[in-house]
Design a protein around this motif. Structure first.
Motif, PDB file in Angstrom:
ATOM      1  N   MET A 191      -2.048 -48.948   9.790  1.00 55.47           N
ATOM      2  CA  MET A 191      -0.857 -48.135  10.060  1.00 55.47           C
ATOM      3  C   MET A 191      -1.227 -47.029  11.055  1.00 55.47           C
ATOM      4  O   MET A 191      -2.072 -46.183  10.770  1.00 55.47           O
ATOM      5  N   ASN A 192      -0.622 -47.040  12.261  1.00 48.89           N
ATOM      6  CA  ASN A 192      -0.939 -46.023  13.255  1.00 48.89           C
ATOM      7  C   ASN A 192      -0.135 -44.743  12.983  1.00 48.89           C
ATOM      8  O   ASN A 192       0.735 -44.703  12.117  1.00 48.89           O
ATOM      9  N   ILE A 193      -0.417 -43.699  13.753  1.00 54.49           N
ATOM     10  CA  ILE A 193       0.187 -42.399  13.483  1.00 54.49           C
ATOM     11  C   ILE A 193       1.707 -42.453  13.628  1.00 54.49           C
ATOM     12  O   ILE A 193       2.436 -41.806  12.860  1.00 54.49           O
ATOM     13  N   LYS A 194       2.203 -43.234  14.572  1.00 51.63           N
ATOM     14  CA  LYS A 194       3.654 -43.347  14.737  1.00 51.63           C
ATOM     15  C   LYS A 194       4.277 -43.988  13.513  1.00 51.63           C
ATOM     16  O   LYS A 194       5.320 -43.531  13.009  1.00 51.63           O
ATOM     17  N   ASP A 195       3.643 -45.041  13.002  1.00 49.81           N
ATOM     18  CA  ASP A 195       4.144 -45.712  11.802  1.00 49.81           C
ATOM     19  C   ASP A 195       4.100 -44.771  10.600  1.00 49.81           C
ATOM     20  O   ASP A 195       5.011 -44.768   9.767  1.00 49.81           O
ATOM     21  N   ILE A 196       3.025 -43.993  10.519  1.00 50.55           N
ATOM     22  CA  ILE A 196       2.903 -43.043   9.411  1.00 50.55           C
ATOM     23  C   ILE A 196       4.011 -42.006   9.476  1.00 50.55           C
ATOM     24  O   ILE A 196       4.694 -41.728   8.483  1.00 50.55           O
ATOM     25  N   ARG A 197       4.223 -41.422  10.641  1.00 46.83           N
ATOM     26  CA  ARG A 197       5.266 -40.395  10.785  1.00 46.83           C
ATOM     27  C   ARG A 197       6.656 -40.953  10.470  1.00 46.83           C
ATOM     28  O   ARG A 197       7.495 -40.244   9.910  1.00 46.83           O
ATOM     29  N   ASN A 198       6.884 -42.222  10.781  1.00 50.87           N
ATOM     30  CA  ASN A 198       8.178 -42.830  10.493  1.00 50.87           C
ATOM     31  C   ASN A 198       8.445 -42.960   8.993  1.00 50.87           C
ATOM     32  O   ASN A 198       9.596 -43.160   8.584  1.00 50.87           O
ATOM     33  N   GLN A 199       7.391 -42.836   8.193  1.00 51.23           N
ATOM     34  CA  GLN A 199       7.564 -42.907   6.742  1.00 51.23           C
ATOM     35  C   GLN A 199       8.046 -41.579   6.150  1.00 51.23           C
ATOM     36  O   GLN A 199       8.394 -41.518   4.969  1.00 51.23           O
ATOM     37  N   PHE A 200       8.078 -40.522   6.970  1.00 54.40           N
ATOM     38  CA  PHE A 200       8.438 -39.186   6.481  1.00 54.40           C
ATOM     39  C   PHE A 200       9.749 -38.747   7.134  1.00 54.40           C
ATOM     40  O   PHE A 200       9.755 -38.152   8.215  1.00 54.40           O
ATOM     41  N   PRO A 201      10.867 -39.001   6.483  1.00 52.62           N
ATOM     42  CA  PRO A 201      12.169 -38.721   7.118  1.00 52.62           C
ATOM     43  C   PRO A 201      12.387 -37.253   7.461  1.00 52.62           C
ATOM     44  O   PRO A 201      13.089 -36.943   8.425  1.00 52.62           O
ATOM     45  N   ILE A 202      11.783 -36.341   6.730  1.00 54.01           N
ATOM     46  CA  ILE A 202      12.011 -34.913   6.973  1.00 54.01           C
ATOM     47  C   ILE A 202      11.484 -34.480   8.338  1.00 54.01           C
ATOM     48  O   ILE A 202      11.964 -33.492   8.919  1.00 54.01           O
ATOM     49  N   LEU A 203      10.505 -35.196   8.866  1.00 51.96           N
ATOM     50  CA  LEU A 203       9.902 -34.810  10.143  1.00 51.96           C
ATOM     51  C   LEU A 203      10.817 -35.088  11.328  1.00 51.96           C
ATOM     52  O   LEU A 203      10.616 -34.535  12.409  1.00 51.96           O
ATOM     53  N   ASP A 204      11.814 -35.935  11.124  1.00 57.31           N
ATOM     54  CA  ASP A 204      12.725 -36.308  12.204  1.00 57.31           C
ATOM     55  C   ASP A 204      13.929 -35.371  12.227  1.00 57.31           C
ATOM     56  O   ASP A 204      15.053 -35.755  11.899  1.00 57.31           O
ATOM     57  N   GLN A 205      13.695 -34.120  12.571  1.00 58.46           N
ATOM     58  CA  GLN A 205      14.775 -33.137  12.625  1.00 58.46           C
ATOM     59  C   GLN A 205      14.388 -31.993  13.559  1.00 58.46           C
ATOM     60  O   GLN A 205      13.213 -31.790  13.862  1.00 58.46           O
ATOM     61  N   ASP A 206      15.403 -31.261  13.977  1.00 56.03           N
ATOM     62  CA  ASP A 206      15.183 -30.040  14.747  1.00 56.03           C
ATOM     63  C   ASP A 206      15.305 -28.835  13.824  1.00 56.03           C
ATOM     64  O   ASP A 206      16.145 -28.815  12.912  1.00 56.03           O
ATOM     65  N   VAL A 207      14.461 -27.852  14.059  1.00 60.55           N
ATOM     66  CA  VAL A 207      14.529 -26.568  13.355  1.00 60.55           C
ATOM     67  C   VAL A 207      14.637 -25.481  14.414  1.00 60.55           C
ATOM     68  O   VAL A 207      13.785 -25.395  15.307  1.00 60.55           O
ATOM     69  N   ASN A 208      15.683 -24.697  14.327  1.00 62.28           N
ATOM     70  CA  ASN A 208      15.938 -23.654  15.336  1.00 62.28           C
ATOM     71  C   ASN A 208      15.949 -24.239  16.754  1.00 62.28           C
ATOM     72  O   ASN A 208      15.356 -23.677  17.683  1.00 62.28           O
ATOM     73  N   ASP A 209      16.605 -25.394  16.869  1.00 62.43           N
ATOM     74  CA  ASP A 209      16.807 -26.078  18.158  1.00 62.43           C
ATOM     75  C   ASP A 209      15.525 -26.603  18.787  1.00 62.43           C
ATOM     76  O   ASP A 209      15.461 -26.822  20.001  1.00 62.43           O
ATOM     77  N   HIS A 210      14.488 -26.782  17.965  1.00 60.16           N
ATOM     78  CA  HIS A 210      13.230 -27.359  18.440  1.00 60.16           C
ATOM     79  C   HIS A 210      12.810 -28.467  17.477  1.00 60.16           C
ATOM     80  O   HIS A 210      13.049 -28.361  16.267  1.00 60.16           O
ATOM     81  N   PRO A 211      12.161 -29.517  17.969  1.00 58.62           N
ATOM     82  CA  PRO A 211      11.631 -30.537  17.063  1.00 58.62           C
ATOM     83  C   PRO A 211      10.660 -29.900  16.059  1.00 58.62           C
ATOM     84  O   PRO A 211       9.801 -29.102  16.436  1.00 58.62           O
ATOM     85  N   LEU A 212      10.829 -30.262  14.793  1.00 60.03           N
ATOM     86  CA  LEU A 212       9.998 -29.667  13.741  1.00 60.03           C
ATOM     87  C   LEU A 212       8.530 -30.021  13.915  1.00 60.03           C
ATOM     88  O   LEU A 212       8.175 -31.184  14.125  1.00 60.03           O
ATOM     89  N   VAL A 213       7.686 -28.984  13.828  1.00 61.64           N
ATOM     90  CA  VAL A 213       6.240 -29.168  13.695  1.00 61.64           C
ATOM     91  C   VAL A 213       5.854 -28.561  12.347  1.00 61.64           C
ATOM     92  O   VAL A 213       5.903 -27.343  12.177  1.00 61.64           O
ATOM     93  N   TYR A 214       5.505 -29.407  11.394  1.00 60.11           N
ATOM     94  CA  TYR A 214       5.200 -28.929  10.046  1.00 60.11           C
ATOM     95  C   TYR A 214       3.694 -28.769   9.887  1.00 60.11           C
ATOM     96  O   TYR A 214       2.945 -29.752   9.866  1.00 60.11           O
ATOM     97  N   LEU A 215       3.260 -27.508   9.781  1.00 54.42           N
ATOM     98  CA  LEU A 215       1.841 -27.188   9.644  1.00 54.42           C
ATOM     99  C   LEU A 215       1.613 -26.323   8.411  1.00 54.42           C
ATOM    100  O   LEU A 215       0.956 -25.293   8.463  1.00 54.42           O
ATOM    101  N   ASP A 216       2.172 -26.770   7.297  1.00 62.52           N
ATOM    102  CA  ASP A 216       2.034 -26.033   6.045  1.00 62.52           C
ATOM    103  C   ASP A 216       1.753 -26.972   4.874  1.00 62.52           C
ATOM    104  O   ASP A 216       2.209 -26.762   3.760  1.00 62.52           O
ATOM    105  N   SER A 217       0.977 -28.009   5.134  1.00 57.91           N
ATOM    106  CA  SER A 217       0.718 -29.017   4.105  1.00 57.91           C
ATOM    107  C   SER A 217      -0.214 -28.529   3.005  1.00 57.91           C
ATOM    108  O   SER A 217      -0.239 -29.117   1.922  1.00 57.91           O
TER     109      SER A 217
END
Length: 409
Positions: free
Chosen positions: A1-27
């Motif tokens: 499973m490559n990184i693109k496939d992995i990210r596709n498994q996480f629906p929350i990552l596919d959104q904008d926050v404050n008009d910018h694509p979300l970068v989640y760095l609080d795991s």
């Protein structure tokens, strides 16, 4: 499973926050959840919602099978000898509190020692403070080296024949330091002490084998390893758990109840009073399946590459202070830092406006903050779904933060 496939498994990552694509760095605070976990929770509530262990009807049997099936998945994941050694709890905090309140209270006395480190999360400090006050035991701290690591020589000097409990985080939630648990456990056992491990930041990111580490107890949480909130694990060696008293009392954990006395069920159920977090346990099992599918070796390799990249990129920012070891081999997937003349809460606020989520504060590690001479820090923590582009976005956000506050002042 490559990184693109992995990210596709996480629906929350596919959104904008404050008009910018979300970068989640609080795991390190909580990880995101893959669709497999979300669907497992939904299936439980839609199709098999029932209490466990009690009923003989079909839904009750299905719920019990799924719940106990997750226990077996966790057992294999950490290589425990038996499911009797795997206790479902509410999380790392609960697990550590139970060890202190049950094992600690029963086995400590005045003159005994509890040894921990300055890098512990409050959940691995306060329970030991409390049991030390109640029993008269002494709480001791292993010194912290300037690079944020521990010296085994200092461990040997701190742990003595009077030491009964050594409790150490496997990975620091502030420094990212990976501690040599196997070697520390050996020193503890040579002195007749037990080894307790806070695995909240290690189990999601490293291959943790409790038999290889030879730890006596291990505590960790589901929500930091792609599972639901409200579920965690206390692993304990069977002989120790069998001699411990439960901390919570009520239904399900009993064998017989008389008017003036009661007896307990066998392990692991004697510690699981009341209706457990059934959906959470099933969701945790689904998270274990997902992590196994991706592969812990691949997760370790991916995070190491991100750590190398993040340290290089962040170090190039003028006025930044990075805490913890600068050797990527000695740290896990997070970077804690401060920007000169900018409060970390301001850093996090500006980054949030750019759609970048980081943590700011004392990270439930105030004694460590005092050691670092910092009232607070900012922390970027990454996981299997993060990319080098996320690190680039973080660097760009930090440069904007510096520029903004230089203009203000």
């Amino acid at each position: 499973m490559n990184i693109k496939d992995i990210r596709n498994q996480f629906p929350i990552l596919d959104q904008d926050v404050n008009d910018h694509p979300l970068v989640y760095l609080d795991s390190s605070a909580t990880s995101q959840k893959p669709i497999q976990v979300i669907e497992a929770l939904e299936k439980y509530y839609r199709e098999i919602n029932s209490n466990v262990h009690r009923g003989v009807h079909t839904l009750g049997t299905r719920a019990t099978d799924a719940y106990e099936g997750s226990r077996e998945k966790v057992r294999k994941f950490i290589n425990a000898k038996s499911t009797q050694e795997v206790i479902f709890t509410r999380g790392t905090t609960t697990s550590l509190n139970w060890v202190a309140a049950s094992y600690g209270a029963a086995n400590l006395k005045e003159g005994d020692e509890i040894v921990i480190t300055y890098m512990e999360h409050h959940s691995n400090i306060i329970p030991w403070q409390q049991v030390a006050k109640k029993t008269g035991a002494t709480l001791k701290y292993i010194p912290l080296l300037e690079d944020g690591t521990l010296s085994l020589e200092d461990v040997r000097a701190t742990v003595t024949a009077n030491t009964k409990i050594v409790s150490v985080t496997h990975v620091s939630n502030v420094l990212g330091t990976i501690n040599p648990i196997k070697e520390i456990a050996k020193i503890a056992h040579e002195n007749g002490a037990i080894m307790v491990v806070d695995g909240a930041q290690s189990v999601p990111h490293l291959k943790v084998d409790v038999q290889d580490l030879d730890c006596d107890f291990l505590a960790f949480s589901g929500h930091k390893m792609c599972g639901p909130t409200g579920i965690g694990i206390l692993y304990g060696k069977k002989d120790l758990l069998e001699n411990m008293e439960p901390v919570e009392f009520g239904g399900e954990m009993i064998d017989f109840v008389e008017l003036y006395d009661s007896t307990w069920k066998e392990l692991p159920w004697k510690f699981e009073g009341g209706t457990p977090t059934i959906a959470g346990a099933i969701g945790l099992g689904a998270a274990v399946d997902f992590l196994n599918e991706v592969g812990l070796d691949k997760i370790v390799e991916h995070e190491h590459k991100l750590t190398v990249y993040a340290l290089e990129k962040l170090s190039s920012i003028e006025g930044i202070t990075i805490y913890g070891p600068m050797d990527p081999a000695k740290r896990s997937g997070l970077v804690t830092f401060n920007i000169e003349d900018v409060h970390p809460h301001d850093v996090a606020t500006v980054l949030d406006a750019e759609g970048i989520a980081v943590r700011a504060g004392h990270h439930c590690a105030q004694p460590l903050m005092k050691k670092l001479c910092a009232s607070a820090t900012a922390r970027a923590s990454y996981y299997l779904y993060n990319t080098e582009e996320d690190i680039n976005r973080l660097v760009e956000g930090l440069l904007k933060t510096k520029e903004y506050f230089s203009d203000v002042f």
